[in-house]
Scaffold this active site. Structure first.
Site, short mmCIF file in Angstrom:
data_model
loop_
_atom_site.label_atom_id
_atom_site.label_comp_id
_atom_site.label_asym_id
_atom_site.label_seq_id
_atom_site.Cartn_x
_atom_site.Cartn_y
_atom_site.Cartn_z
N ASP A 68 0.82 -1.21 0.00
CA ASP A 68 0.00 0.00 0.00
C ASP A 68 0.85 1.26 0.00
OD1 ASP A 68 0.83 -0.76 2.60
OD2 ASP A 68 -0.73 0.46 3.53
N TYR A 125 11.03 4.49 0.16
CA TYR A 125 10.54 3.11 0.26
C TYR A 125 9.38 2.90 -0.70
CZ TYR A 125 8.34 -1.11 2.03
OH TYR A 125 7.77 -2.35 2.12
N TRP A 148 -0.48 -4.16 5.76
CA TRP A 148 -0.58 -4.47 7.18
C TRP A 148 -0.54 -5.97 7.44
CZ3 TRP A 148 -4.47 -0.61 9.87
CH2 TRP A 148 -4.20 0.70 9.45
#
Length: 204
Positions: free
Chosen positions: A23, A46, A70
């Site tokens: 994400d 990143y 996550w």
């Protein structure tokens, strides 16, 4: 450069390349869920490297970019940390303005296996567990409750205050991924709350 080498090899030998993405390729500035077709807008280095990897893999004739968020599994992760704090009687402050969806590693693996078995159209597929978006604060409260602690033992704090004085990689504030595309292929990701309850139980 690692992804580039994989992409060259897969293309040269006619292999199917599965690449796990993040994400972090999005800036998290929108309220709704991100679809696979959403233009990438990474916030930091990143995220930029993840976006570059996605772009390289997309050049392979047979590829699946599996975008997730996550992730919870073996080893250190957010849920394990909260369970440990609950067990130790610690009352943490947890950010309440970052929203997304948990992905349990077993479901991520099952989704990838499904894509390779069914072989839908190549491209990018979002893959997380199902359910409404949650904040890290809300998830921490859930973990504490599952551990027998009061939800009020977890205090909210905004990201700016939490990161004050720290050097951190910028994180998308809202990064819920729309999983309708992979569901349409016949894969039904499990409910995140059910997986969370089972995962916490396995730690105790």
């Amino acid at each position: 450069t690692g992804v580039a080498a994989l992409a060259r090899t897969a293309t040269a030998h006619g292999l199917t390349l599965v690449h796990i993405s993040s994400d972090y390729v999005f800036d998290g500035a929108r309220d709704g869920s991100y679809r696979e077709s959403e233009p990438m807008s990474p916030l930091g280095v990143y995220g930029q490297t993840k976006a570059a990897g996605d772009a390289l893999v997309s050049t392979v004739p047979r590829h699946y970019v599996v975008r997730t968020s996550w992730v919870i599994g073996d080893g250190k992760n957010f849920v394990r940390t909260m369970e440990s704090l609950a067990a130790k009687g610690i009352s943490p402050r947890v950010v309440n303005d970052q929203f997304g969806q948990l992905t349990f590693a077993a479901d991520l693996a099952a989704g990838i296996a499904h894509l390779l078995a069914v072989r839908p159209a190549v491209g990018t597929y979002n893959l997380t567990n199902s359910g409404p978006p949650r904040s890290f604060y809300e998830i921490a409260q859930d973990v504490f409750e599952l551990c027998g602690r009061e939800r009020s033992a977890v205090s909210p704090i905004d990201t700016a205050s939490y990161n004050a004085g720290k050097v951190v990689s910028p994180r998308p504030m809202r990064s819920t991924l729309d999983i309708a595309k992979i569901i349409a292929t016949g894969f039904s990701p499990a409910d995140a709350d059910q997986r969370l309850a089972a995962y916490v139980a396995s730690l105790r």
